[in-house]
Design an enzyme around this catalytic site. Structure first.
Site, mmCIF file in Angstrom:
data_model
loop_
_atom_site.group_PDB
_atom_site.id
_atom_site.type_symbol
_atom_site.label_atom_id
_atom_site.label_comp_id
_atom_site.label_asym_id
_atom_site.label_seq_id
_atom_site.Cartn_x
_atom_site.Cartn_y
_atom_site.Cartn_z
ATOM 1 N N SER A 233 0.817 -1.219 0.000
ATOM 2 C CA SER A 233 0.000 0.000 0.000
ATOM 3 C C SER A 233 0.851 1.271 0.000
ATOM 4 C CB SER A 233 -0.957 -0.046 1.183
ATOM 5 O OG SER A 233 -2.020 0.819 0.943
ATOM 6 N N ARG A 234 1.346 1.675 1.143
ATOM 7 C CA ARG A 234 2.270 2.816 1.221
ATOM 8 C C ARG A 234 3.258 2.529 2.338
ATOM 9 N NH1 ARG A 234 0.981 3.817 -3.082
ATOM 10 N NH2 ARG A 234 0.076 5.712 -3.989
ATOM 11 N N ASP A 258 6.418 -3.918 -0.916
ATOM 12 C CA ASP A 258 6.561 -3.329 -2.246
ATOM 13 C C ASP A 258 6.724 -1.823 -2.123
ATOM 14 O OD1 ASP A 258 6.427 -3.444 -5.156
ATOM 15 O OD2 ASP A 258 4.497 -2.425 -4.961
ATOM 16 N N GLU A 263 11.156 5.476 0.400
ATOM 17 C CA GLU A 263 11.380 4.973 -0.966
ATOM 18 C C GLU A 263 11.677 6.055 -1.988
ATOM 19 O OE1 GLU A 263 7.507 3.040 -1.665
ATOM 20 O OE2 GLU A 263 7.220 4.448 -3.321
ATOM 21 N N HIS A 295 8.113 -0.929 -5.559
ATOM 22 C CA HIS A 295 6.830 -0.307 -5.913
ATOM 23 C C HIS A 295 6.383 -0.743 -7.318
ATOM 24 C CE1 HIS A 295 4.187 3.218 -4.509
ATOM 25 N NE2 HIS A 295 3.504 2.480 -5.358
HETATM 26 P P1 NAI Z 1 -9.744 2.275 -1.904
HETATM 27 O O1 NAI Z 1 -9.974 3.708 -1.620
HETATM 28 O O2 NAI Z 1 -10.630 1.558 -2.878
HETATM 29 O O3 NAI Z 1 -9.768 1.451 -0.531
HETATM 30 C C1 NAI Z 1 -9.117 1.852 0.627
HETATM 31 C C2 NAI Z 1 -9.903 1.262 1.805
HETATM 32 O O4 NAI Z 1 -9.171 1.587 2.997
HETATM 33 C C3 NAI Z 1 -11.298 1.844 1.948
HETATM 34 O O5 NAI Z 1 -12.248 0.808 2.066
HETATM 35 C C4 NAI Z 1 -11.213 2.699 3.209
HETATM 36 O O6 NAI Z 1 -12.436 2.733 3.950
HETATM 37 C C5 NAI Z 1 -10.123 1.944 3.970
HETATM 38 N N1 NAI Z 1 -9.533 2.754 5.026
HETATM 39 C C6 NAI Z 1 -9.305 4.087 5.058
HETATM 40 N N2 NAI Z 1 -8.781 4.440 6.235
HETATM 41 C C7 NAI Z 1 -8.676 3.314 6.965
HETATM 42 C C8 NAI Z 1 -8.217 3.030 8.281
HETATM 43 N N3 NAI Z 1 -7.802 4.008 9.094
HETATM 44 N N4 NAI Z 1 -8.248 1.750 8.702
HETATM 45 C C9 NAI Z 1 -8.715 0.758 7.887
HETATM 46 N N5 NAI Z 1 -9.166 0.961 6.644
HETATM 47 C C10 NAI Z 1 -9.147 2.225 6.192
HETATM 48 O O7 NAI Z 1 -8.218 2.184 -2.358
HETATM 49 P P2 NAI Z 1 -7.515 1.017 -3.175
HETATM 50 O O8 NAI Z 1 -7.659 1.263 -4.637
HETATM 51 O O9 NAI Z 1 -7.962 -0.294 -2.645
HETATM 52 O O10 NAI Z 1 -5.981 1.272 -2.813
HETATM 53 C C11 NAI Z 1 -5.503 1.104 -1.503
HETATM 54 C C12 NAI Z 1 -4.099 1.686 -1.420
HETATM 55 O O11 NAI Z 1 -3.201 0.896 -2.213
HETATM 56 C C13 NAI Z 1 -3.970 3.097 -2.017
HETATM 57 O O12 NAI Z 1 -4.305 4.090 -1.061
HETATM 58 C C14 NAI Z 1 -2.519 3.166 -2.385
HETATM 59 O O13 NAI Z 1 -1.806 3.735 -1.292
HETATM 60 C C15 NAI Z 1 -2.096 1.708 -2.553
HETATM 61 N N6 NAI Z 1 -1.691 1.387 -3.933
HETATM 62 C C16 NAI Z 1 -0.450 0.822 -4.129
HETATM 63 C C17 NAI Z 1 -0.030 0.489 -5.399
HETATM 64 C C18 NAI Z 1 1.305 -0.165 -5.666
HETATM 65 O O14 NAI Z 1 1.734 -0.231 -6.833
HETATM 66 N N7 NAI Z 1 2.013 -0.683 -4.671
HETATM 67 C C19 NAI Z 1 -0.878 0.768 -6.577
HETATM 68 C C20 NAI Z 1 -2.185 1.303 -6.244
HETATM 69 C C21 NAI Z 1 -2.549 1.617 -4.966
#
Ligand code: NAI
Length: 332
Positions: A233-234, A258, A263, A295
């Site tokens: 995620s991050r 990842d 980073e 990443h």
């Molecule tokens: P999304 O917005 O669809 O889902 C994120 C979920 O996290 C939501 O259901 C939200 O309610 C939940 N959330 C927010 N705050 C929270 C907390 N304090 N505790 C628990 N859950 C919480 O986002 P998506 O598309 O699923 O992406 C998630 C993350 O993945 C992104 O924010 C990004 O940082 C990361 N990412 C990493 C990539 C990579 O190449 N490694 C590529 C794309 C995204």
């Protein structure tokens, strides 16, 4: 419309270039990341297209607005690196690609899990030296294990879909529970229960003030000894110092990352001829039970195609006074 791309790589030029045949925008590609060091010397443009490690601080956004930039298009889902209040203040419209390919990221998380567990990266090297011994390669069955998913948005859901094929018990934690997941047998639990019961924890929530250092000395203490933690995620979700300590004490049995807190000085670059000025990543990479990728979870052909298409469509619509088709794409 003139668009300046930052942190541009050859594959960005390829995918955006191909898609631009239908849009006819003018592109300027900068390999450097966006930050205060460059913002005052870039050519004037209508839009800036930025990526995960670009720094869109108040200072940078103010300078861009002064140079006539009207739109910021993030070619990624996460936006923790954009000061949205500052963007509002400077009258900038900001968009992103909320969901380009959740499967790309979920499949990478699964790949990390399977690699760490079954040690295929070690087996690959071993057999090339005609060493067919199995000592040290023993894994565990995922079948029957408990998987904890933190964040059940697009990527968390895609990851759960994959894991449900393995016959695992699925626990989840999110601020908002998803009824369809519950109906499919996923059980939402408080974070403390997820930590104490999961054999594997996969992080899929965004980086916010609340989630910064979610994995810290206190949360690690609640986890099963030998737990596997996967972070696609991050980087800021994991306190790196705590992770190193968790690995030393064997609380963490496997760590797949990842993304990494520091980073931005490392990832997306070939530093193979450089002495790294980052002791923590060196230490992490020296553990036999740590897998680091740079990443790359998003990096599939399907995802790049979708990123280019959504980004250019978002900008085209904004320039016509329309909002992006997907309301989640509009940040300001
Ligand atoms: P999304 O917005 O669809 O889902 C994120 C979920 O996290 C939501 O259901 C939200 O309610 C939940 N959330 C927010 N705050 C929270 C907390 N304090 N505790 C628990 N859950 C919480 O986002 P998506 O598309 O699923 O992406 C998630 C993350 O993945 C992104 O924010 C990004 O940082 C990361 N990412 C990493 C990539 C990579 O190449 N490694 C590529 C794309 C995204």
């Amino acid at each position: 419309m003139k668009i300046s791309f930052f942190s541009a790589k050859p594959y960005d030029r390829t995918f955006f270039g191909r898609l631009n045949e239908t849009f006819g925008f003018e592109f300027i590609f900068y390999e450097t990341h966006l930050g205060p060091h460059i913002v005052n010397v870039v050519e004037a443009s209508d839009a800036v297209c930025a990526f995960v490690n670009d720094k869109l601080s108040a200072e940078v956004l103010g300078a861009l607005a002064n140079r006539g930039v009207k739109y910021i298009a993030m070619r990624c889902a996460g936006f923790n690196n954009v000061d949205l209040d500052a963007a509002r203040k400077y009258g900038l419209r900001v968009c992103r690609v909320p969901s380009y390919s959740p499967e790309a990221v979920a499949e990478h998380a699964l790949a990390m899990m399977l690699t760490l567990n079954r040690k295929t990266h070690k087996a690959y090297n071993r057999v090339r030296e005609q060493n067919f011994s199995l000592n040290g390669l023993m894994g565990f069955n995922l079948h029957g294990k408990t998987i904890g998913v933190v964040g059940t948005g697009n990527i968390g859901k895609a990851f759960i879909r994959l894991m449900s094929g393995f016959g695992c018990e699925l626990l989840a934690y999110d601020l908002a529970e998803d009824d369809a997941l519950k109906a499919a047998g996923v059980r939402y639990t408080p974070l403390s229960e997820l930590y104490s019961r999961a054999d594997v924890i996969s992080l899929h929530c965004p980086l916010t003030e609340d989630t910064k250092h979610l994995i810290n000395p206190a949360s690690l203490k609640l986890m099963k000894p030998g737990v596997m933690i996967i972070n696609t995620s991050r980087g800021g979700l994991i306190d790196t110092t705590a992770a190193l300590e968790g690995l030393r004490s064997k609380r963490i049995g496997y760590l797949g990352i990842d993304v990494y807190e520091q980073e931005e000085k490392l990832f997306f670059r070939d530093l193979s001829q450089t002495i790294l000025d980052d002791d923590a990543i060196q230490l992490l990479m020296s553990f036999p039970n740590v897998l680091v990728t740079g990443h790359q979870a998003f990096f599939t052909a399907e995802a790049l195609e979708e990123i280019a298409s959504t980004t250019l469509t978002n900008l085209s619509r904004l320039s016509q006074g329309l909002n992006p088709e997907n309301p989640a794409a509009l940040l300001v």
